[in-house]
Motif scaffolding. Structure first.
Motif, PDB file in Angstrom:
ATOM      1  N   UNK A 166      -8.209  -8.859  16.635  1.00  0.00           N
ATOM      2  CA  UNK A 166      -9.062  -8.111  17.569  1.00  0.00           C
ATOM      3  C   UNK A 166     -10.614  -8.226  17.100  1.00  0.00           C
ATOM      4  N   UNK A 167     -11.385  -8.839  17.667  1.00  0.00           N
ATOM      5  CA  UNK A 167     -12.662  -8.953  17.051  1.00  0.00           C
ATOM      6  C   UNK A 167     -13.485  -8.349  18.466  1.00  0.00           C
ATOM      7  N   UNK A 168     -13.206  -7.886  19.336  1.00  0.00           N
ATOM      8  CA  UNK A 168     -13.812  -7.413  20.607  1.00  0.00           C
ATOM      9  C   UNK A 168     -14.754  -6.132  19.924  1.00  0.00           C
ATOM     10  N   UNK A 169     -15.576  -5.645  20.614  1.00  0.00           N
ATOM     11  CA  UNK A 169     -16.657  -4.531  20.362  1.00  0.00           C
ATOM     12  C   UNK A 169     -16.713  -3.733  21.389  1.00  0.00           C
ATOM     13  N   UNK A 170     -16.222  -2.321  21.285  1.00  0.00           N
ATOM     14  CA  UNK A 170     -16.247  -1.102  21.699  1.00  0.00           C
ATOM     15  C   UNK A 170     -17.585  -0.520  21.604  1.00  0.00           C
ATOM     16  N   UNK A 171     -17.661   0.684  22.602  1.00  0.00           N
ATOM     17  CA  UNK A 171     -18.965   1.134  22.384  1.00  0.00           C
ATOM     18  C   UNK A 171     -18.996   2.199  21.178  1.00  0.00           C
ATOM     19  N   UNK A 211     -23.294  -4.463  25.731  1.00  0.00           N
ATOM     20  CA  UNK A 211     -23.103  -5.835  24.891  1.00  0.00           C
ATOM     21  C   UNK A 211     -21.582  -6.389  25.685  1.00  0.00           C
ATOM     22  N   UNK A 212     -21.585  -7.747  25.748  1.00  0.00           N
ATOM     23  CA  UNK A 212     -20.386  -8.386  25.822  1.00  0.00           C
ATOM     24  C   UNK A 212     -19.363  -7.995  24.882  1.00  0.00           C
ATOM     25  N   UNK A 213     -18.278  -7.596  25.062  1.00  0.00           N
ATOM     26  CA  UNK A 213     -17.228  -6.994  23.966  1.00  0.00           C
ATOM     27  C   UNK A 213     -16.876  -8.422  23.323  1.00  0.00           C
ATOM     28  N   UNK A 214     -16.753  -9.606  23.897  1.00  0.00           N
ATOM     29  CA  UNK A 214     -16.090 -10.713  23.413  1.00  0.00           C
ATOM     30  C   UNK A 214     -17.371 -11.443  22.428  1.00  0.00           C
ATOM     31  N   UNK A 215     -16.805 -11.660  21.182  1.00  0.00           N
ATOM     32  CA  UNK A 215     -17.839 -12.263  20.109  1.00  0.00           C
ATOM     33  C   UNK A 215     -18.252 -13.739  20.666  1.00  0.00           C
ATOM     34  N   UNK A 216     -19.352 -14.188  20.575  1.00  0.00           N
ATOM     35  CA  UNK A 216     -19.786 -15.514  21.034  1.00  0.00           C
ATOM     36  C   UNK A 216     -19.154 -16.505  19.909  1.00  0.00           C
ATOM     37  N   UNK A 217     -19.017 -17.597  20.538  1.00  0.00           N
ATOM     38  CA  UNK A 217     -18.500 -18.775  19.645  1.00  0.00           C
ATOM     39  C   UNK A 217     -19.634 -19.707  19.380  1.00  0.00           C
ATOM     40  N   UNK A 218     -19.800 -20.253  18.242  1.00  0.00           N
ATOM     41  CA  UNK A 218     -20.816 -21.015  17.772  1.00  0.00           C
ATOM     42  C   UNK A 218     -21.270 -22.009  18.760  1.00  0.00           C
ATOM     43  N   UNK A 219     -20.322 -22.680  19.168  1.00  0.00           N
ATOM     44  CA  UNK A 219     -20.589 -23.844  20.107  1.00  0.00           C
ATOM     45  C   UNK A 219     -21.281 -23.531  21.447  1.00  0.00           C
ATOM     46  N   UNK A 220     -21.271 -22.202  21.576  1.00  0.00           N
ATOM     47  CA  UNK A 220     -22.056 -21.520  22.832  1.00  0.00           C
ATOM     48  C   UNK A 220     -23.544 -21.557  22.678  1.00  0.00           C
TER      49      UNK A 220
END
Length: 356
Positions: free
Chosen positions: A294-299, A254-263
């Protein structure tokens, strides 16, 4: 990669705000293959509390509907059930529904199959109604109408009439027209197709208060909640974070950075938001994390969420259209697993539901 055009978004939002007060009617006529009116056919909007019967001339109507997508279903003994999708945007649609005669098939009577039927029923209840706290308080009123069959490792079930489920946790009677239930004993996967209507159960004021609280808990983090938040561009405000899955197999990367809606989405008109998922998406529901810096996702977090509110959404079609009530135009749009995939009939709410 699709991005919002700010001026288009503001214009579309303004248009929708203006239309939100305007309601429409879905009306039409139910006829047989010869064009003759069918009286007393059951007509309902799938996943809602809207139900009626056709009049002497075959007519029916559902009033005070907001713009969006609706699936009108007609059922009548002696005829094949009919479902028709219709989208309301600027005008009230009028439907011409034709029902074909149902072929009479003599069923084979199998002697001494009680043990097999009991086994099939346990599998059905677990995978159709579910295993949650809400599901465990559901009562299947008429299980005898389910016809089971097996083909190698596949267990199938169908009904000719409405399957009735009383949900004592959420306060609904669900009438489900089951077209097909399939359980693969080799893989443990389940699929089912059908349409349902919700009715309020009778109860005391104290019981109704409990139902309201249980409904709110069932709504929190649900797929309906997610799509409504998505439509209103309030995913983070409502506690949702979505991440891109970089690979197509497990274990997920998983890409640790959250996706923004406009993507992944754009608003093409005042009624629908269009979603285009480039790959599988992973969504978690956590109001505290969504509100933090901090909204990033770690393992480690990924593994924790997988056991709680983590859901995987895989695109099946190139695009999906979402309306304000959390409904999407084509049910084939996504393949859902994880938290949302574990939520079965026992956790479902009608589209009329609004949290208080």
């Amino acid at each position: 990669m699709i991005r919002f055009i700010l001026t288009l978004l503001l214009l579309s939002s303004a248009i929708f705000t203006g239309m939100a007060q305007q309601t429409f009617t879905i009306s039409g006529f139910v006829k047989n293959s010869k064009g003759e009116p069918i009286e007393a056919a059951t007509v309902f909007i799938d996943g809602s509390q809207s139900i009626t019967r056709s009049t002497k001339d075959g007519g029916f109507a559902f009033k005070n509907l907001l713009p969006g997508t609706y699936q009108v279903v007609v059922n009548m003994m002696g005829y094949q059930p009919v479902k028709q999708n219709t989208n309301i945007q600027a005008i009230s649609p009028v439907l011409d529904i034709r029902m074909a005669d149902k072929a009479i098939i003599l069923k084979e009577v199998v002697i001494g199959n009680n043990a097999a039927r009991e086994k099939f029923m346990k599998i059905f209840i677990k995978n159709f109604i579910g295993e949650s706290g809400n599901a465990k308080q559901c009562k299947l009123v008429n299980p005898q109408i389910i016809d089971f069959s097996t083909n190698k490792k596949i267990i199938e079930g169908v009904t000719d009439d409405f399957l009735i489920i009383d949900n004592q946790s959420l306060g609904y009677r669900i009438k489900y027209l089951l077209r097909n239930f399939r359980f693969n004993q080799a893989t443990g996967t389940t699929s089912y197709d059908g349409q349902c209507i919700f009715e309020e159960l009778e109860g005391s004021e104290a019981q109704k208060a409990v139902w309201q609280e249980n409904r709110k808990l069932a709504y929190e983090g649900s797929l309906m909640h997610y799509f409504r938040a998505f439509y209103n561009n309030q995913l983070r405000e409502e506690g949702f974070l979505t991440y891109s899955i970089k690979n197509g197999v497990n274990p997920m990367q998983i890409d640790p950075r959250p996706v923004s809606l406009d993507q992944i989405a754009y608003r093409a008109d005042s009624t629908f938001v269009t979603i285009e998922l480039p790959s599988r998406m992973y969504t978690v529901f956590d109001r505290k994390k969504a509100a933090s810096a901090d909204r990033n996702m770690d393992k480690e977090s990924l593994e924790q969420y997988m056991e709680k509110t983590g859901s995987i959404m895989k695109p099946y079609l190139k695009q999906a259209k979402i309306d304000a009530k959390g409904s999407y135009v084509d049910y084939r749009s996504f393949l859902i697993s994880g938290f949302w995939g574990r939520k079965r009939i026992g956790d479902q709410l009608p589209y009329e539901y609004q949290p208080r």
